[in-house]
Design a protein around this motif. Structure first.
Motif, PDB file in Angstrom:
ATOM      1  N   GLN A   9       0.908  -1.145  -0.205  1.00 52.11           N
ATOM      2  CA  GLN A   9       0.109   0.009  -0.047  1.00 52.11           C
ATOM      3  C   GLN A   9       0.745   0.971   0.056  1.00 52.11           C
ATOM      4  N   ARG A  10       1.796   1.058   0.751  1.00 49.47           N
ATOM      5  CA  ARG A  10       2.998   2.444   0.708  1.00 49.47           C
ATOM      6  C   ARG A  10       3.409   2.644  -0.803  1.00 49.47           C
ATOM      7  N   ARG A  11       3.821   1.492  -1.321  1.00 49.70           N
ATOM      8  CA  ARG A  11       4.513   1.762  -2.620  1.00 49.70           C
ATOM      9  C   ARG A  11       3.464   2.273  -3.615  1.00 49.70           C
ATOM     10  N   GLU A  12       2.306   1.755  -3.224  1.00 48.93           N
ATOM     11  CA  GLU A  12       1.132   2.257  -4.297  1.00 48.93           C
ATOM     12  C   GLU A  12       0.835   3.742  -4.069  1.00 48.93           C
ATOM     13  N   MET A  13       0.784   4.249  -2.924  1.00 49.35           N
ATOM     14  CA  MET A  13       0.372   5.532  -2.402  1.00 49.35           C
ATOM     15  C   MET A  13       1.471   6.226  -2.787  1.00 49.35           C
ATOM     16  N   GLN A  14       2.784   5.774  -2.702  1.00 51.78           N
ATOM     17  CA  GLN A  14       3.883   6.652  -3.224  1.00 51.78           C
ATOM     18  C   GLN A  14       3.905   6.895  -4.693  1.00 51.78           C
ATOM     19  N   GLU A  15       3.562   5.793  -5.426  1.00 51.00           N
ATOM     20  CA  GLU A  15       3.378   6.181  -6.858  1.00 51.00           C
ATOM     21  C   GLU A  15       2.366   7.097  -7.183  1.00 51.00           C
ATOM     22  N   GLN A  16       1.280   6.940  -6.731  1.00 47.41           N
ATOM     23  CA  GLN A  16       0.023   7.655  -7.147  1.00 47.41           C
ATOM     24  C   GLN A  16       0.318   9.327  -6.742  1.00 47.41           C
ATOM     25  N   LYS A  17       1.189   9.458  -5.604  1.00 48.66           N
ATOM     26  CA  LYS A  17       1.289  10.868  -5.243  1.00 48.66           C
ATOM     27  C   LYS A  17       2.654  11.472  -6.131  1.00 48.66           C
ATOM     28  N   ARG A  18       3.384  10.617  -6.474  1.00 50.69           N
ATOM     29  CA  ARG A  18       4.709  10.846  -7.407  1.00 50.69           C
ATOM     30  C   ARG A  18       3.777  11.476  -8.718  1.00 50.69           C
ATOM     31  N   ARG A  19       3.070  10.416  -9.460  1.00 50.90           N
ATOM     32  CA  ARG A  19       2.334  10.942 -10.584  1.00 50.90           C
ATOM     33  C   ARG A  19       1.673  12.497 -10.412  1.00 50.90           C
ATOM     34  N   ARG A  20       1.041  12.516  -9.236  1.00 53.51           N
ATOM     35  CA  ARG A  20       0.217  13.657  -8.980  1.00 53.51           C
ATOM     36  C   ARG A  20       1.050  14.926  -9.027  1.00 53.51           C
ATOM     37  N   LEU A  21       2.232  14.746  -8.529  1.00 51.92           N
ATOM     38  CA  LEU A  21       3.228  15.801  -8.187  1.00 51.92           C
ATOM     39  C   LEU A  21       3.727  16.062  -9.522  1.00 51.92           C
ATOM     40  N   ILE A  22       4.233  15.024 -10.456  1.00 53.34           N
ATOM     41  CA  ILE A  22       4.835  15.373 -11.766  1.00 53.34           C
ATOM     42  C   ILE A  22       3.582  16.278 -12.398  1.00 53.34           C
ATOM     43  N   ASN A  23       2.398  15.710 -12.369  1.00 52.86           N
ATOM     44  CA  ASN A  23       1.397  16.526 -13.413  1.00 52.86           C
ATOM     45  C   ASN A  23       1.252  17.850 -12.825  1.00 52.86           C
ATOM     46  N   ILE A  79       3.402  19.585 -11.601  1.00 51.43           N
ATOM     47  CA  ILE A  79       4.738  20.599 -11.754  1.00 51.43           C
ATOM     48  C   ILE A  79       4.657  20.867 -13.355  1.00 51.43           C
ATOM     49  N   ALA A  80       4.264  19.885 -14.324  1.00 46.98           N
ATOM     50  CA  ALA A  80       4.040  19.991 -15.554  1.00 46.98           C
ATOM     51  C   ALA A  80       3.171  21.012 -16.012  1.00 46.98           C
ATOM     52  N   ASN A 129      12.331  30.142 -23.902  1.00 47.87           N
ATOM     53  CA  ASN A 129      11.141  30.991 -24.165  1.00 47.87           C
ATOM     54  C   ASN A 129       9.776  30.775 -23.656  1.00 47.87           C
ATOM     55  N   ASP A 130      10.131  30.294 -21.978  1.00 49.31           N
ATOM     56  CA  ASP A 130       9.038  30.156 -21.282  1.00 49.31           C
ATOM     57  C   ASP A 130       8.108  29.006 -21.679  1.00 49.31           C
ATOM     58  N   THR A 131       8.867  27.888 -22.436  1.00 46.79           N
ATOM     59  CA  THR A 131       7.842  26.760 -22.936  1.00 46.79           C
ATOM     60  C   THR A 131       7.988  25.788 -21.805  1.00 46.79           C
ATOM     61  N   PRO A 132       6.621  24.908 -21.918  1.00 52.19           N
ATOM     62  CA  PRO A 132       6.547  24.000 -20.530  1.00 52.19           C
ATOM     63  C   PRO A 132       7.593  22.901 -20.695  1.00 52.19           C
ATOM     64  N   HIS A 133       7.826  22.328 -19.567  1.00 56.92           N
ATOM     65  CA  HIS A 133       8.654  21.160 -19.259  1.00 56.92           C
ATOM     66  C   HIS A 133       7.782  20.010 -19.671  1.00 56.92           C
ATOM     67  N   PRO A 134       8.000  18.966 -20.556  1.00 53.67           N
ATOM     68  CA  PRO A 134       7.360  17.857 -20.507  1.00 53.67           C
ATOM     69  C   PRO A 134       7.296  17.063 -19.212  1.00 53.67           C
ATOM     70  N   PRO A 135       5.910  16.219 -18.861  1.00 54.69           N
ATOM     71  CA  PRO A 135       6.130  15.381 -17.664  1.00 54.69           C
ATOM     72  C   PRO A 135       7.330  14.420 -17.729  1.00 54.69           C
TER      73      PRO A 135
END
Length: 241
Positions: A92-106, A108-109, A118-124
């Motif tokens: 459960q901890r690994r799954e929660m960590q992966e979910q939070k990691r994906r949310r965090l990347i999203n 930031i992206a 030129n202030d372009t976005p960073h790809p995820p």
């Protein structure tokens, strides 16, 4: 209610008794922080209080009355979560960590840009690689949003990045304005809008800078590629080119 596979156990030991409830992990953390504003029935796996959730054993009603002053599970469950500890397995901890990691990347992206290009976005994918290079570890027990500042601090030595909003003026030709403007206005915060004498629609929309490519794609989609757009520095300016 949620499935048992999605639930974690919250446990409280008091008065020589043990009380366990089954709840969604994110909701449990929100309840513990006093930030939960949803319906309890939607985030629990059982409307019940257990002595041992794995075996289904229940504590005596007298124990519930002594500790909580009630036998109503919907009153007791938040108390167990707030006063007790949240138990999670390694999986459960690994799954929660992966979910939070994906949310965090999203997050930031969607909000981050590259000031050196030129202030372009960073790809995820770039953000993901940079977080790995920086050695940033996502805390599975903390909301993704609350980890953004720490993640940015870790990212800055690896990639140029900053958070910024941008404002874009868009003009939709008359034949696309009716249906197109409804979708455009939902994309971000509509600062201003005007209907032109030729039937076209002009709107000024503000949104996270990392979403600019998505905005251009939307504008082209709703206008068959005939929309005019321009980055607006002054939100009072409705002119487009």
């Amino acid at each position: 209610m949620i499935s048992l596979d999605e639930a974690v156990t919250a446990r409280l030991e008091s008065h020589g008794e043990r009380f366990e409830v089954l709840v969604d992990p994110d909701a449990a953390l929100a309840i513990k922080r006093g930030e939960f504003d949803g319906e309890l029935e939607d985030v629990i796996a059982a409307e019940d209080v257990f002595e041992d959730a794995s075996s289904g054993d229940r504590p005596p009603e007298t124990a519930l009355e002594e500790v909580f002053g009630t036998t109503d599970p919907l009153e007791i469950i938040p108390e167990v979560i707030t006063r007790g500890e949240i138990q999670i397995t390694a999986d459960q901890r690994r799954e929660m960590q992966e979910q939070k990691r994906r949310r965090l990347i999203n997050i930031i992206a969607r909000n981050g840009i590259n000031p050196q290009q030129n202030d372009t976005p960073h790809p995820p994918e770039r953000i993901e690689r940079a977080l790995e290079e920086a050695g940033f570890t996502v805390d599975p027990m903390e909301p993704a949003q609350s980890q953004v500042d720490d993640a940015l601090e870790a990212l800055r030595p690896v990639i140029p990045i900053r958070f910024e909003e941008m404002t874009i003026a868009v003009q939709l030709p008359a034949e696309y304005a009716g249906s197109g403007q409804a979708k455009v206005r939902e994309f971000g915060d509509l600062e201003r809008e005007e209907w032109q004498s030729d039937g076209s629609w002009v709107g000024v929309v503000t949104f996270p800078a990392g979403m600019q490519n998505d905005f251009y794609e939307l504008a082209n989609e709703v206008s068959s590629g005939e929309a005019d757009t321009r980055v607006v520095k002054d939100k009072g300016d409705l002119d487009t080119r």
